[in-house]
Design a protein around this motif. Structure first.
Motif, PDB file in Angstrom:
ATOM      1  N   ASN A  68       0.830  -1.202   0.000  1.00 23.35           N
ATOM      2  CA  ASN A  68       0.000   0.000   0.000  1.00 23.35           C
ATOM      3  C   ASN A  68       0.867   1.256   0.000  1.00 23.35           C
ATOM      4  N   MET A  69       0.224   2.394  -0.267  1.00 23.30           N
ATOM      5  CA  MET A  69       0.951   3.649  -0.204  1.00 23.30           C
ATOM      6  C   MET A  69       1.486   3.863   1.211  1.00 23.30           C
ATOM      7  N   GLU A  70       2.731   4.299   1.297  1.00 24.84           N
ATOM      8  CA  GLU A  70       3.360   4.584   2.584  1.00 24.84           C
ATOM      9  C   GLU A  70       3.853   6.020   2.576  1.00 24.84           C
ATOM     10  N   THR A  71       3.638   6.709   3.690  1.00 24.28           N
ATOM     11  CA  THR A  71       4.063   8.105   3.818  1.00 24.28           C
ATOM     12  C   THR A  71       4.851   8.265   5.099  1.00 24.28           C
ATOM     13  N   ILE A  72       5.939   9.016   5.018  1.00 23.17           N
ATOM     14  CA  ILE A  72       6.787   9.212   6.187  1.00 23.17           C
ATOM     15  C   ILE A  72       7.410  10.595   6.139  1.00 23.17           C
ATOM     16  N   GLU A  73       7.718  11.127   7.303  1.00 18.31           N
ATOM     17  CA  GLU A  73       8.446  12.390   7.401  1.00 18.31           C
ATOM     18  C   GLU A  73       9.914  12.051   7.627  1.00 18.31           C
ATOM     19  N   MET A  74      10.804  12.571   6.785  1.00 19.81           N
ATOM     20  CA  MET A  74      12.210  12.218   6.905  1.00 19.81           C
ATOM     21  C   MET A  74      13.114  13.331   6.415  1.00 19.81           C
ATOM     22  N   GLU A  75      14.383  13.244   6.826  1.00 22.41           N
ATOM     23  CA  GLU A  75      15.380  14.208   6.373  1.00 22.41           C
ATOM     24  C   GLU A  75      16.033  13.688   5.102  1.00 22.41           C
ATOM     25  N   MET A  76      16.239  14.586   4.143  1.00 25.31           N
ATOM     26  CA  MET A  76      16.968  14.245   2.927  1.00 25.31           C
ATOM     27  C   MET A  76      18.282  15.024   2.948  1.00 25.31           C
ATOM     28  N   GLU A  77      19.340  14.326   3.296  1.00 24.49           N
ATOM     29  CA  GLU A  77      20.629  14.979   3.494  1.00 24.49           C
ATOM     30  C   GLU A  77      21.106  15.720   2.250  1.00 24.49           C
ATOM     31  N   ALA A  78      20.929  15.103   1.097  1.00 22.21           N
ATOM     32  CA  ALA A  78      21.427  15.704  -0.149  1.00 22.21           C
ATOM     33  C   ALA A  78      20.697  16.999  -0.489  1.00 22.21           C
ATOM     34  N   LEU A  79      19.477  17.148   0.030  1.00 21.06           N
ATOM     35  CA  LEU A  79      18.683  18.347  -0.258  1.00 21.06           C
ATOM     36  C   LEU A  79      18.727  19.343   0.897  1.00 21.06           C
ATOM     37  N   GLY A  80      19.334  18.943   2.009  1.00 23.57           N
ATOM     38  CA  GLY A  80      19.480  19.854   3.135  1.00 23.57           C
ATOM     39  C   GLY A  80      18.181  20.269   3.781  1.00 23.57           C
ATOM     40  N   GLY A  81      17.231  19.359   3.906  1.00 26.72           N
ATOM     41  CA  GLY A  81      15.964  19.720   4.521  1.00 26.72           C
ATOM     42  C   GLY A  81      15.139  18.519   4.932  1.00 26.72           C
ATOM     43  N   ASN A  82      13.938  18.808   5.459  1.00 28.70           N
ATOM     44  CA  ASN A  82      12.997  17.776   5.880  1.00 28.70           C
ATOM     45  C   ASN A  82      11.837  17.715   4.893  1.00 28.70           C
ATOM     46  N   TYR A  83      11.382  16.509   4.628  1.00 28.14           N
ATOM     47  CA  TYR A  83      10.345  16.301   3.620  1.00 28.14           C
ATOM     48  C   TYR A  83       9.327  15.272   4.093  1.00 28.14           C
ATOM     49  N   ILE A  84       8.090  15.427   3.610  1.00 25.76           N
ATOM     50  CA  ILE A  84       7.101  14.363   3.717  1.00 25.76           C
ATOM     51  C   ILE A  84       7.197  13.575   2.418  1.00 25.76           C
ATOM     52  N   VAL A  85       7.519  12.302   2.532  1.00 20.19           N
ATOM     53  CA  VAL A  85       7.752  11.462   1.355  1.00 20.19           C
ATOM     54  C   VAL A  85       6.677  10.390   1.278  1.00 20.19           C
ATOM     55  N   SER A  86       6.052  10.283   0.109  1.00 21.50           N
ATOM     56  CA  SER A  86       5.050   9.233  -0.116  1.00 21.50           C
ATOM     57  C   SER A  86       5.491   8.350  -1.267  1.00 21.50           C
ATOM     58  N   CYS A  87       5.252   7.056  -1.122  1.00 17.73           N
ATOM     59  CA  CYS A  87       5.539   6.089  -2.185  1.00 17.73           C
ATOM     60  C   CYS A  87       4.252   5.325  -2.482  1.00 17.73           C
ATOM     61  N   THR A  88       3.788   5.460  -3.725  1.00 20.15           N
ATOM     62  CA  THR A  88       2.513   4.856  -4.128  1.00 20.15           C
ATOM     63  C   THR A  88       2.765   3.779  -5.184  1.00 20.15           C
ATOM     64  N   PRO A  89       2.310   2.547  -4.935  1.00 27.17           N
ATOM     65  CA  PRO A  89       2.556   1.477  -5.903  1.00 27.17           C
ATOM     66  C   PRO A  89       1.642   1.583  -7.124  1.00 27.17           C
ATOM     67  N   VAL A  90       2.153   1.204  -8.276  1.00 26.09           N
ATOM     68  CA  VAL A  90       1.371   1.128  -9.516  1.00 26.09           C
ATOM     69  C   VAL A  90       1.470  -0.314 -10.002  1.00 26.09           C
ATOM     70  N   PHE A  91       0.324  -0.980 -10.104  1.00 27.91           N
ATOM     71  CA  PHE A  91       0.299  -2.386 -10.489  1.00 27.91           C
ATOM     72  C   PHE A  91      -0.159  -2.553 -11.936  1.00 27.91           C
ATOM     73  N   ASP A  92       0.292  -3.639 -12.586  1.00 24.48           N
ATOM     74  CA  ASP A  92      -0.185  -3.929 -13.937  1.00 24.48           C
ATOM     75  C   ASP A  92      -1.479  -4.732 -13.847  1.00 24.48           C
ATOM     76  N   GLU A  93      -2.025  -5.124 -14.984  1.00 26.86           N
ATOM     77  CA  GLU A  93      -3.321  -5.822 -15.012  1.00 26.86           C
ATOM     78  C   GLU A  93      -3.266  -7.155 -14.286  1.00 26.86           C
ATOM     79  N   ALA A  94      -2.078  -7.752 -14.212  1.00 28.76           N
ATOM     80  CA  ALA A  94      -1.933  -9.041 -13.537  1.00 28.76           C
ATOM     81  C   ALA A  94      -1.747  -8.881 -12.026  1.00 28.76           C
ATOM     82  N   GLY A  95      -1.673  -7.624 -11.562  1.00 32.19           N
ATOM     83  CA  GLY A  95      -1.507  -7.376 -10.141  1.00 32.19           C
ATOM     84  C   GLY A  95      -0.066  -7.327  -9.680  1.00 32.19           C
TER      85      GLY A  95
END
Length: 233
Positions: A68-95
């Motif tokens: 399922n979609m997961e969301t977390i608050e985390m630091e991104m060192e390379a960008l020098g800041g804090n971000y809310i990051v979400s990862c949403t899965p995309v499935f094909d017709e076969a699942g």
């Protein structure tokens, strides 16, 4: 066009954490073109260069487990800041998992404001706990919203324990507790400050103290008066 116009940092990745698409927001902040980013591991791009594994709290890793979609608050060192990051899965017709949409929203300024606010709260707590008197804020329901350590000590408890409780919960004499509550409500309703030169207060351990008290009505930004400050000496 919509993908490129999204103001948040947005990339599309494969299940192995490799970038297959990146929008202009990502390219601008990293100073690279989309072709340069394709095939790069996201954890090397947004976190530590040269790293060979994702972060411990990586939302993509969590998404691979949950599906399922997961969301977390985390630091991104390379960008020098804090971000809310979400990862949403995309499935094909076969699942089967085909791609992952990764969106990062910059909350660095909000985090700085939260840190500043927390420091101010800590400072306020130091000030009220340093005052050698009884300080409390009570709402119209008669519940403590704030209390200093001197008042809490008199009740044989902690300031945190007082929050949400009423005088009735603490006071050994129910009639006296109700009288105190009505007096507090009168101050809130009238919106007029009240000074009590002396008042006898019996605490839970049966000790008795004579107090003078200031009761000051407090209004919120909307102008509604629904609490009062009580300072006892």
């Amino acid at each position: 066009t919509i993908f490129q116009a999204i103001g948040h940092l947005t990339v599309v990745m494969d299940p192995e954490h490799r970038i297959v698409q990146a929008n202009q927001a990502v390219c601008r902040i990293l100073g690279k073109s989309e072709p340069e980013l394709i095939g790069t591991f996201c954890f090397q791009l947004f976190h530590s260069a040269g790293s060979d594994h994702p972060q411990v709290a990586c939302p993509l890793q969590q998404m691979l487990i949950s599906g399922n979609m997961e969301t977390i608050e985390m630091e991104m060192e390379a960008l020098g800041g804090n971000y809310i990051v979400s990862c949403t899965p995309v499935f094909d017709e076969a699942g089967s998992l085909q791609k992952i949409i990764h969106i990062a929203t910059d909350i660095t300024e909000r985090k700085r404001a939260e840190v500043k606010l927390e420091r101010e709260r800590g400072f306020l707590r130091q000030v009220i706990d340093a005052v050698p008197g009884f300080i409390s804020v009570m709402n119209a329901e008669g519940r403590f919203e704030l209390a200093n350590k001197y008042l809490a000590k008199a009740w044989g408890t902690t300031a945190d324990h007082l929050i949400g409780r009423t005088i009735t919960d603490l006071y050994p004499n129910e009639d006296e507790a109700l009288r105190f509550r009505e007096d507090n409500l009168d101050v809130i309703r009238s919106r007029k400050e009240k000074f009590i030169p002396e008042e006898k207060v019996a605490f839970r351990d049966n000790s008795v103290q004579w107090l003078s008290a200031h009761k000051i009505p407090l209004s919120g930004k909307d102008g509604v008066c629904d609490r009062l400050l009580i300072v006892g000496t």
